[in-house]
Design a protein around this motif. Structure first.
Motif, mmCIF file in Angstrom:
data_model
loop_
_atom_site.group_PDB
_atom_site.id
_atom_site.type_symbol
_atom_site.label_atom_id
_atom_site.label_comp_id
_atom_site.label_asym_id
_atom_site.label_seq_id
_atom_site.Cartn_x
_atom_site.Cartn_y
_atom_site.Cartn_z
ATOM 1 N N LEU A 127 4.115 -7.895 -10.301
ATOM 2 C CA LEU A 127 4.410 -6.461 -10.309
ATOM 3 C C LEU A 127 5.493 -6.097 -11.315
ATOM 4 O O LEU A 127 5.471 -5.016 -11.877
ATOM 5 C CB LEU A 127 4.790 -5.999 -8.903
ATOM 6 C CG LEU A 127 3.672 -6.151 -7.865
ATOM 7 C CD1 LEU A 127 4.180 -5.747 -6.483
ATOM 8 C CD2 LEU A 127 2.454 -5.333 -8.245
ATOM 9 N N HIS A 128 6.447 -6.995 -11.543
ATOM 10 C CA HIS A 128 7.471 -6.722 -12.547
ATOM 11 C C HIS A 128 6.829 -6.535 -13.919
ATOM 12 O O HIS A 128 7.147 -5.605 -14.643
ATOM 13 C CB HIS A 128 8.493 -7.862 -12.602
ATOM 14 C CG HIS A 128 9.449 -7.863 -11.472
ATOM 15 N ND1 HIS A 128 9.070 -8.101 -10.173
ATOM 16 C CD2 HIS A 128 10.783 -7.642 -11.435
ATOM 17 C CE1 HIS A 128 10.121 -8.030 -9.388
ATOM 18 N NE2 HIS A 128 11.172 -7.759 -10.125
ATOM 19 N N GLN A 129 5.916 -7.408 -14.249
ATOM 20 C CA GLN A 129 5.220 -7.321 -15.531
ATOM 21 C C GLN A 129 4.268 -6.125 -15.533
ATOM 22 O O GLN A 129 4.163 -5.416 -16.532
ATOM 23 C CB GLN A 129 4.452 -8.610 -15.786
ATOM 24 C CG GLN A 129 3.754 -8.653 -17.123
ATOM 25 C CD GLN A 129 3.034 -9.968 -17.341
ATOM 26 O OE1 GLN A 129 2.811 -10.733 -16.402
ATOM 27 N NE2 GLN A 129 2.650 -10.235 -18.563
ATOM 28 N N ALA A 130 3.600 -5.877 -14.430
ATOM 29 C CA ALA A 130 2.634 -4.782 -14.339
ATOM 30 C C ALA A 130 3.294 -3.413 -14.473
ATOM 31 O O ALA A 130 2.644 -2.450 -14.849
ATOM 32 C CB ALA A 130 1.870 -4.860 -13.022
ATOM 33 N N ALA A 145 14.128 -7.409 -18.687
ATOM 34 C CA ALA A 145 15.576 -7.387 -18.431
ATOM 35 C C ALA A 145 16.002 -6.187 -17.600
ATOM 36 O O ALA A 145 17.043 -6.214 -16.948
ATOM 37 C CB ALA A 145 16.342 -7.393 -19.744
ATOM 38 N N SER A 146 15.203 -5.134 -17.577
ATOM 39 C CA SER A 146 15.611 -3.918 -16.860
ATOM 40 C C SER A 146 15.123 -3.877 -15.417
ATOM 41 O O SER A 146 15.713 -3.200 -14.581
ATOM 42 C CB SER A 146 15.122 -2.670 -17.597
ATOM 43 O OG SER A 146 13.722 -2.567 -17.525
ATOM 44 N N VAL A 147 14.043 -4.588 -15.087
ATOM 45 C CA VAL A 147 13.436 -4.503 -13.760
ATOM 46 C C VAL A 147 14.167 -5.390 -12.761
ATOM 47 O O VAL A 147 14.412 -6.557 -13.003
ATOM 48 C CB VAL A 147 11.948 -4.913 -13.799
ATOM 49 C CG1 VAL A 147 11.328 -4.796 -12.420
ATOM 50 C CG2 VAL A 147 11.190 -4.073 -14.786
ATOM 51 N N ARG A 148 14.533 -4.798 -11.629
ATOM 52 C CA ARG A 148 15.131 -5.564 -10.537
ATOM 53 C C ARG A 148 14.121 -5.800 -9.420
ATOM 54 O O ARG A 148 13.934 -6.893 -8.953
ATOM 55 C CB ARG A 148 16.354 -4.832 -9.967
ATOM 56 C CG ARG A 148 17.502 -4.735 -10.923
ATOM 57 C CD ARG A 148 18.035 -6.148 -11.195
ATOM 58 N NE ARG A 148 19.189 -6.126 -12.061
ATOM 59 C CZ ARG A 148 19.161 -6.399 -13.356
ATOM 60 N NH1 ARG A 148 18.040 -6.702 -13.942
ATOM 61 N NH2 ARG A 148 20.256 -6.369 -14.069
ATOM 62 N N THR A 149 13.463 -4.725 -8.972
ATOM 63 C CA THR A 149 12.514 -4.824 -7.859
ATOM 64 C C THR A 149 11.356 -3.861 -8.076
ATOM 65 O O THR A 149 11.567 -2.723 -8.488
ATOM 66 C CB THR A 149 13.201 -4.460 -6.524
ATOM 67 O OG1 THR A 149 14.309 -5.308 -6.328
ATOM 68 C CG2 THR A 149 12.254 -4.598 -5.352
ATOM 69 N N VAL A 150 10.155 -4.323 -7.782
ATOM 70 C CA VAL A 150 8.968 -3.477 -7.713
ATOM 71 C C VAL A 150 8.300 -3.819 -6.388
ATOM 72 O O VAL A 150 7.977 -4.973 -6.136
ATOM 73 C CB VAL A 150 7.985 -3.749 -8.870
ATOM 74 C CG1 VAL A 150 6.743 -2.879 -8.726
ATOM 75 C CG2 VAL A 150 8.647 -3.524 -10.219
ATOM 76 N N GLY A 207 3.507 4.646 -1.814
ATOM 77 C CA GLY A 207 3.226 4.308 -3.212
ATOM 78 C C GLY A 207 4.061 3.118 -3.651
ATOM 79 O O GLY A 207 3.900 2.031 -3.112
ATOM 80 N N TRP A 208 4.997 3.327 -4.576
ATOM 81 C CA TRP A 208 5.788 2.247 -5.152
ATOM 82 C C TRP A 208 7.263 2.588 -5.155
ATOM 83 O O TRP A 208 7.633 3.736 -5.355
ATOM 84 C CB TRP A 208 5.350 1.997 -6.601
ATOM 85 C CG TRP A 208 3.938 1.575 -6.714
ATOM 86 C CD1 TRP A 208 2.852 2.386 -6.898
ATOM 87 C CD2 TRP A 208 3.434 0.248 -6.629
ATOM 88 N NE1 TRP A 208 1.707 1.627 -6.928
ATOM 89 C CE2 TRP A 208 2.035 0.317 -6.776
ATOM 90 C CE3 TRP A 208 4.029 -0.991 -6.444
ATOM 91 C CZ2 TRP A 208 1.232 -0.801 -6.745
ATOM 92 C CZ3 TRP A 208 3.232 -2.114 -6.423
ATOM 93 C CH2 TRP A 208 1.850 -2.013 -6.572
ATOM 94 N N ARG A 209 8.101 1.579 -4.979
ATOM 95 C CA ARG A 209 9.550 1.733 -5.139
ATOM 96 C C ARG A 209 9.977 0.777 -6.249
ATOM 97 O O ARG A 209 9.627 -0.403 -6.238
ATOM 98 C CB ARG A 209 10.311 1.415 -3.869
ATOM 99 C CG ARG A 209 11.824 1.427 -4.127
ATOM 100 C CD ARG A 209 12.627 1.621 -2.912
ATOM 101 N NE ARG A 209 12.477 3.001 -2.455
ATOM 102 C CZ ARG A 209 12.900 3.429 -1.275
ATOM 103 N NH1 ARG A 209 13.480 2.595 -0.435
ATOM 104 N NH2 ARG A 209 12.740 4.683 -0.919
ATOM 105 N N VAL A 210 10.727 1.315 -7.204
ATOM 106 C CA VAL A 210 11.184 0.534 -8.341
ATOM 107 C C VAL A 210 12.701 0.653 -8.435
ATOM 108 O O VAL A 210 13.250 1.743 -8.317
ATOM 109 C CB VAL A 210 10.545 1.035 -9.658
ATOM 110 C CG1 VAL A 210 11.064 0.244 -10.851
ATOM 111 C CG2 VAL A 210 9.025 0.955 -9.574
ATOM 112 N N LEU A 250 -2.873 0.465 -11.348
ATOM 113 C CA LEU A 250 -3.352 -0.731 -10.641
ATOM 114 C C LEU A 250 -4.284 -0.350 -9.497
ATOM 115 O O LEU A 250 -5.177 -1.110 -9.137
ATOM 116 C CB LEU A 250 -2.174 -1.528 -10.070
ATOM 117 C CG LEU A 250 -1.284 -2.272 -11.053
ATOM 118 C CD1 LEU A 250 -0.098 -2.883 -10.315
ATOM 119 C CD2 LEU A 250 -2.071 -3.345 -11.786
ATOM 120 N N GLU A 251 -4.047 0.835 -8.935
ATOM 121 C CA GLU A 251 -4.853 1.323 -7.814
ATOM 122 C C GLU A 251 -5.948 2.286 -8.277
ATOM 123 O O GLU A 251 -6.610 2.914 -7.459
ATOM 124 C CB GLU A 251 -3.945 2.034 -6.807
ATOM 125 C CG GLU A 251 -2.855 1.157 -6.271
ATOM 126 C CD GLU A 251 -1.936 1.910 -5.323
ATOM 127 O OE1 GLU A 251 -2.347 2.955 -4.775
ATOM 128 O OE2 GLU A 251 -0.815 1.448 -5.133
#
Length: 91
Positions: A16-19, A25-30, A36-39, A61-62
């Motif tokens: 999910l980080h890549q998706a 370097a910026s993504v902590r959590t997906v 829906g989604w929390r980022v 993705l959905e």
């Protein structure tokens, strides 16, 4: 590997980080949530349109379109200084 499926029909083994389409370097959590989604990400290391880019990628993705993006307040701003939380609601 797992054969589990997340809500929306997304294989649990999806990175999910890549998706999200955001720089690694910026993504902590997906995380997939009921709405829906929390980022959680660091805007200082992401492009200016990071939130809309992630919304298009993750809702895609959905096979759905992004409906809205909602900024969430930081409960503990000292846990990961500078990080921002937003929720993506898909149509």
């Amino acid at each position: 590997m797992t054969t589990d499926i997340l809500p929306g029909g997304i294989p649990a083994r999806t990175n999910l980080h890549q998706a999200s389409g955001l720089p690694p370097a910026s993504v902590r959590t997906v995380a997939r949530r009921d709405f829906g989604w929390r980022v959680i990400y660091h805007p200082s290391t992401a492009p200016p349109n990071a939130e809309s880019q992630a919304a298009v990628a993750l809702c895609g993705l959905e096979r759905r379109a992004p409906l809205r993006i909602v900024q969430q307040p930081r409960i503990d701003p000292f846990a990961d200084p500078g990080a921002r939380i937003f929720d993506i609601h898909c149509a």
